[in-house]
Design a protein around this motif. Structure first.
Motif, PDB file in Angstrom:
ATOM      1  N   VAL B 154       0.819  -1.211   0.000  1.00  0.00           N
ATOM      2  CA  VAL B 154       0.000   0.000   0.000  1.00  0.00           C
ATOM      3  C   VAL B 154       0.858   1.269   0.000  1.00  0.00           C
ATOM      4  CG1 VAL B 154      -1.536   1.334   1.503  1.00  0.00           C
ATOM      5  CG2 VAL B 154      -2.056  -1.069   1.024  1.00  0.00           C
ATOM      6  N   ALA B 155       2.078   1.173   0.545  1.00  0.00           N
ATOM      7  CA  ALA B 155       2.924   2.368   0.715  1.00  0.00           C
ATOM      8  C   ALA B 155       3.107   3.200  -0.562  1.00  0.00           C
ATOM      9  CB  ALA B 155       4.270   1.965   1.304  1.00  0.00           C
ATOM     10  N   PRO B 156       3.430   2.571  -1.719  1.00  0.00           N
ATOM     11  CA  PRO B 156       3.620   3.401  -2.923  1.00  0.00           C
ATOM     12  C   PRO B 156       2.335   4.119  -3.346  1.00  0.00           C
ATOM     13  CG  PRO B 156       4.286   1.093  -3.323  1.00  0.00           C
ATOM     14  CD  PRO B 156       3.678   1.140  -1.970  1.00  0.00           C
ATOM     15  N   LEU B 157       1.177   3.510  -3.060  1.00  0.00           N
ATOM     16  CA  LEU B 157      -0.092   4.180  -3.370  1.00  0.00           C
ATOM     17  C   LEU B 157      -0.287   5.390  -2.457  1.00  0.00           C
ATOM     18  CD1 LEU B 157      -2.823   4.373  -4.822  1.00  0.00           C
ATOM     19  CD2 LEU B 157      -3.765   2.796  -3.108  1.00  0.00           C
ATOM     20  N   ALA B 158       0.016   5.216  -1.173  1.00  0.00           N
ATOM     21  CA  ALA B 158      -0.124   6.332  -0.232  1.00  0.00           C
ATOM     22  C   ALA B 158       0.765   7.503  -0.666  1.00  0.00           C
ATOM     23  CB  ALA B 158       0.229   5.881   1.181  1.00  0.00           C
ATOM     24  N   THR B 159       1.980   7.186  -1.114  1.00  0.00           N
ATOM     25  CA  THR B 159       2.891   8.235  -1.590  1.00  0.00           C
ATOM     26  C   THR B 159       2.312   8.936  -2.818  1.00  0.00           C
ATOM     27  OG1 THR B 159       4.753   6.912  -0.810  1.00  0.00           O
ATOM     28  CG2 THR B 159       5.257   8.679  -2.368  1.00  0.00           C
ATOM     29  N   ALA B 160       1.797   8.149  -3.746  1.00  0.00           N
ATOM     30  CA  ALA B 160       1.217   8.740  -4.966  1.00  0.00           C
ATOM     31  C   ALA B 160       0.043   9.647  -4.618  1.00  0.00           C
ATOM     32  CB  ALA B 160       0.789   7.627  -5.926  1.00  0.00           C
ATOM     33  N   ILE B 161      -0.797   9.219  -3.677  1.00  0.00           N
ATOM     34  CA  ILE B 161      -1.950  10.034  -3.270  1.00  0.00           C
ATOM     35  C   ILE B 161      -1.480  11.348  -2.659  1.00  0.00           C
ATOM     36  CG2 ILE B 161      -3.901  10.171  -1.664  1.00  0.00           C
ATOM     37  CD1 ILE B 161      -4.240   7.103  -2.011  1.00  0.00           C
ATOM     38  N   PRO B 172      -8.064  17.800  -1.792  1.00  0.00           N
ATOM     39  CA  PRO B 172      -8.446  17.733  -0.387  1.00  0.00           C
ATOM     40  C   PRO B 172      -7.315  18.142   0.544  1.00  0.00           C
ATOM     41  CG  PRO B 172      -9.115  15.724  -1.519  1.00  0.00           C
ATOM     42  CD  PRO B 172      -8.328  16.541  -2.497  1.00  0.00           C
ATOM     43  N   ALA B 173      -7.696  18.677   1.684  1.00  0.00           N
ATOM     44  CA  ALA B 173      -6.721  19.052   2.702  1.00  0.00           C
ATOM     45  C   ALA B 173      -6.120  17.798   3.324  1.00  0.00           C
ATOM     46  CB  ALA B 173      -7.417  19.876   3.768  1.00  0.00           C
ATOM     47  N   PRO B 174      -4.957  17.939   3.916  1.00  0.00           N
ATOM     48  CA  PRO B 174      -4.285  16.783   4.544  1.00  0.00           C
ATOM     49  C   PRO B 174      -4.979  16.267   5.812  1.00  0.00           C
ATOM     50  CG  PRO B 174      -3.000  18.810   4.774  1.00  0.00           C
ATOM     51  CD  PRO B 174      -4.152  19.137   3.900  1.00  0.00           C
ATOM     52  N   PRO B 175      -4.370  15.240   6.405  1.00  0.00           N
ATOM     53  CA  PRO B 175      -4.921  14.449   7.501  1.00  0.00           C
ATOM     54  C   PRO B 175      -5.886  15.120   8.456  1.00  0.00           C
ATOM     55  CG  PRO B 175      -2.570  14.059   7.305  1.00  0.00           C
ATOM     56  CD  PRO B 175      -2.999  14.901   6.139  1.00  0.00           C
ATOM     57  N   ALA B 176      -6.984  14.458   8.678  1.00  0.00           N
ATOM     58  CA  ALA B 176      -7.892  14.901   9.730  1.00  0.00           C
ATOM     59  C   ALA B 176      -8.140  13.718  10.660  1.00  0.00           C
ATOM     60  CB  ALA B 176      -9.183  15.370   9.125  1.00  0.00           C
ATOM     61  N   ALA B 177      -8.383  12.577  10.049  1.00  0.00           N
ATOM     62  CA  ALA B 177      -8.647  11.392  10.866  1.00  0.00           C
ATOM     63  C   ALA B 177      -7.645  10.306  10.523  1.00  0.00           C
ATOM     64  CB  ALA B 177     -10.047  10.888  10.595  1.00  0.00           C
ATOM     65  N   THR B 195     -13.069  12.400  16.451  1.00  0.00           N
ATOM     66  CA  THR B 195     -13.717  11.108  16.231  1.00  0.00           C
ATOM     67  C   THR B 195     -14.353  11.024  14.857  1.00  0.00           C
ATOM     68  OG1 THR B 195     -15.693  11.938  17.284  1.00  0.00           O
ATOM     69  CG2 THR B 195     -14.186  10.644  18.643  1.00  0.00           C
ATOM     70  N   ARG B 196     -14.447  12.127  14.150  1.00  0.00           N
ATOM     71  CA  ARG B 196     -14.919  12.024  12.772  1.00  0.00           C
ATOM     72  C   ARG B 196     -14.049  12.872  11.860  1.00  0.00           C
ATOM     73  NH1 ARG B 196     -20.777  14.550  13.566  1.00  0.00           N
ATOM     74  NH2 ARG B 196     -20.860  12.689  14.850  1.00  0.00           N
ATOM     75  N   PRO B 197     -13.906  12.403  10.636  1.00  0.00           N
ATOM     76  CA  PRO B 197     -13.002  13.124   9.737  1.00  0.00           C
ATOM     77  C   PRO B 197     -13.566  14.483   9.336  1.00  0.00           C
ATOM     78  CG  PRO B 197     -14.187  11.412   8.572  1.00  0.00           C
ATOM     79  CD  PRO B 197     -14.544  11.262  10.013  1.00  0.00           C
ATOM     80  N   ASP B 198     -12.671  15.430   9.169  1.00  0.00           N
ATOM     81  CA  ASP B 198     -13.071  16.681   8.532  1.00  0.00           C
ATOM     82  C   ASP B 198     -13.157  16.401   7.051  1.00  0.00           C
ATOM     83  OD1 ASP B 198     -11.044  18.690  10.693  1.00  0.00           O
ATOM     84  OD2 ASP B 198     -13.170  18.209  10.799  1.00  0.00           O
ATOM     85  N   VAL B 199     -14.356  16.419   6.520  1.00  0.00           N
ATOM     86  CA  VAL B 199     -14.519  16.200   5.092  1.00  0.00           C
ATOM     87  C   VAL B 199     -14.668  17.566   4.453  1.00  0.00           C
ATOM     88  CG1 VAL B 199     -15.968  15.172   3.325  1.00  0.00           C
ATOM     89  CG2 VAL B 199     -15.625  14.013   5.505  1.00  0.00           C
ATOM     90  N   PRO B 200     -14.056  17.864   3.322  1.00  0.00           N
ATOM     91  CA  PRO B 200     -13.172  17.011   2.544  1.00  0.00           C
ATOM     92  C   PRO B 200     -11.796  16.877   3.189  1.00  0.00           C
ATOM     93  CG  PRO B 200     -13.223  19.204   1.604  1.00  0.00           C
ATOM     94  CD  PRO B 200     -14.225  19.199   2.719  1.00  0.00           C
ATOM     95  N   GLY B 201     -11.125  15.813   2.809  1.00  0.00           N
ATOM     96  CA  GLY B 201      -9.762  15.632   3.254  1.00  0.00           C
ATOM     97  C   GLY B 201      -9.648  14.439   4.149  1.00  0.00           C
ATOM     98  N   SER B 202      -8.628  13.679   3.942  1.00  0.00           N
ATOM     99  CA  SER B 202      -8.415  12.513   4.764  1.00  0.00           C
ATOM    100  C   SER B 202      -6.965  12.123   4.634  1.00  0.00           C
ATOM    101  CB  SER B 202      -9.332  11.391   4.291  1.00  0.00           C
ATOM    102  OG  SER B 202      -9.260  10.304   5.167  1.00  0.00           O
ATOM    103  N   ASP B 203      -6.516  11.287   5.534  1.00  0.00           N
ATOM    104  CA  ASP B 203      -5.135  10.855   5.527  1.00  0.00           C
ATOM    105  C   ASP B 203      -4.846   9.971   4.307  1.00  0.00           C
ATOM    106  OD1 ASP B 203      -3.159   8.509   6.600  1.00  0.00           O
ATOM    107  OD2 ASP B 203      -2.633  10.487   7.387  1.00  0.00           O
ATOM    108  N   ALA B 205      -2.613   7.707   3.818  1.00  0.00           N
ATOM    109  CA  ALA B 205      -2.355   6.304   4.152  1.00  0.00           C
ATOM    110  C   ALA B 205      -3.668   5.566   4.431  1.00  0.00           C
ATOM    111  CB  ALA B 205      -1.425   6.214   5.353  1.00  0.00           C
ATOM    112  N   VAL B 206      -4.588   6.249   5.111  1.00  0.00           N
ATOM    113  CA  VAL B 206      -5.902   5.655   5.391  1.00  0.00           C
ATOM    114  C   VAL B 206      -6.634   5.386   4.083  1.00  0.00           C
ATOM    115  CG1 VAL B 206      -8.173   6.074   6.417  1.00  0.00           C
ATOM    116  CG2 VAL B 206      -6.103   6.781   7.641  1.00  0.00           C
ATOM    117  N   ASP B 207      -6.637   6.379   3.208  1.00  0.00           N
ATOM    118  CA  ASP B 207      -7.326   6.219   1.926  1.00  0.00           C
ATOM    119  C   ASP B 207      -6.676   5.136   1.071  1.00  0.00           C
ATOM    120  OD1 ASP B 207      -9.124   8.094   2.641  1.00  0.00           O
ATOM    121  OD2 ASP B 207      -8.332   9.695   1.376  1.00  0.00           O
ATOM    122  N   ALA B 208      -5.346   5.041   1.136  1.00  0.00           N
ATOM    123  CA  ALA B 208      -4.651   4.018   0.353  1.00  0.00           C
ATOM    124  C   ALA B 208      -5.059   2.629   0.835  1.00  0.00           C
ATOM    125  CB  ALA B 208      -3.135   4.208   0.459  1.00  0.00           C
ATOM    126  N   ARG B 209      -5.212   2.477   2.154  1.00  0.00           N
ATOM    127  CA  ARG B 209      -5.633   1.174   2.693  1.00  0.00           C
ATOM    128  C   ARG B 209      -7.058   0.841   2.266  1.00  0.00           C
ATOM    129  NH1 ARG B 209      -4.365   2.639   8.105  1.00  0.00           N
ATOM    130  NH2 ARG B 209      -2.110   2.907   8.063  1.00  0.00           N
TER     131      ARG B 209
END
Lengths: 255, 255
Positions: B154-161, B172-177, B195-203, B205-209
């Motif tokens: 998953v790591a190379p995908l997280a980097t690409a994202i 999207p803005a960087p990490p919230a959750a 406890t909930r993500p700020d949408v838009p935007g997410s980590d 690595a989380v999205d890659a998983r």
């Protein structure tokens, strides 16, 4: 029930004795089926397998081999009955949760939550683990049945996605590409659809099936690790799903 | 190799005979390990199982029980060696495909294609089926190892994202959750994250998983049905993934 030729029954005579006897028999058989199903669910939970042996099921139900094969000619018939019940319970749970929500965007979130409810409590983790862990082998064995049942689980999500897109004018355009269901071995799409999707925009049913893939994958992984879903995980998945099914993406796919 | 007390070796004497004998032994052992691994892969393919018996492996390799247990104290040790190799091959394949692509948005698409290459040919379907179908049980058995190996995929995908988001100002803005890895039983995130993500935007690595979840789920389903991936399916998944990881979504999650 044809009469022997030398003892013709008068026509239209109500066969009361026969009906009573059959009603008793029906009740006995229904009771046997329920006992077999209950016993199988119990053995699955206790032995943590989706493939319990007939002898284990007989021991747990207290019924005879004859009783078993009277109702289920093969063990697969019993497994399918169980799987159908499990899917039916999930489908009704999804429909109940979604019925309470009028906003289609929130209905998408409710669909995700309803699916994750499969692992809501420790008891549910124990009960649903065997089915989740056996999924690949069950799909291999019963592709048509599982395809149909998964389609039924996905349908309310597809409707919510389509409704949400209609409600939001800036939302993605309707169908461009179609994808054969990953859970249905059925024919490849015979249409002359373009070989790549017009992005932004995609078919709501296709996107709903993809959402099922990541939601179901998370369920399988958590079941394998005997973990319940955390609220934070659920929220991350809802956010991810919303973006995937409602947002516009990069404009040009390339190969 | 300590010398017996009554026959002390002169210090620094090069034990040539020992080295030669050990080198021969090493070659023999390395050869045995490779034969056992090859035989196991072969039995897995032929018997369509990720759990072949030791006797089947011995028959296919022509080696003895002693040879087997010399290298693999348990069958799990052998399985882990195989799984590590399979993951390593996939990881290198992903890295090769991604290295050729400088645009991070296209690197995301390449990652999806590289993963789907696991079922690119009928031979690959046969070879990878056992691992894909056994995934839930393998994850249950080797959670730490599979967690680490999946993270590497998953790591190379997280980097690409992350790169694609930096490159696009409107992204999207960087990490919230943060989300605990579904494939790692490790601790829940100890941070005081909302406890909930700020949408838009997410980590990223989380999205890659999450992207791995739907891509892997499709691989498992296709493997179960012995189907190769169609170009149209791949394009639909790329489009879905792009939207999920790059687009902005609805602004307010609710419970």
């Amino acid at each position: 029930m044809t009469a022997p030729p030398n003892l013709p029954l008068p026509p239209n005579l109500p066969p009361r004795g026969v009906e009573r006897a059959l009603a008793r028999q029906r009740h006995r058989y229904e009771d046997e089926v329920e006992r077999l199903i209950d016993a199988t669910f119990r053995v699955m939970r206790e032995r943590d397998t989706a493939n319990p042996s007939v002898s284990e099921i007989l021991a747990a139900s207290g019924l005879s081999t004859t009783a078993f094969y009277r109702h289920f000619p093969t063990k697969d018939d019993l497994l399918l009955t169980l799987l159908e019940r499990a899917h039916d319970i999930t489908r009704r749970h999804i429909e109940e949760r979604l019925a309470a929500e009028s906003d289609p965007v929130q209905r998408i979130a409710e669909w995700v939550r309803a699916m994750f409810d499969l692992l809501r409590t420790d008891d549910l983790v124990v009960a649903n683990r065997p089915f989740l862990l056996a999924h690949p082998r069950l799909l291999e064995r019963f592709p048509a049945e599982l395809g149909t049942w998964f389609d039924a689980l996905v349908a309310p999500l597809a409707t919510a996605i389509a409704d949400a897109r209609r409600a939001a004018p800036g939302a993605p355009a309707p169908p461009a590409a179609t994808m054969p269901s990953a859970t249905t071995p059925a024919a490849t799409t015979p249409s002359a659809a373009p070989t790549r999707p017009d992005v932004p925009g995609s078919d709501a049913a296709v996107d709903a099936r993809l959402a099922m893939q990541h939601v179901f994958g998370i369920l399988v992984d958590h079941a394998a690790l005997r973990r319940r879903l955390e609220a934070q995980t659920v929220d991350s998945v809802i956010s991810y799903t919303w973006r995937a099914v409602l947002a516009a993406g990069p404009a040009t796919p390339s190969s």
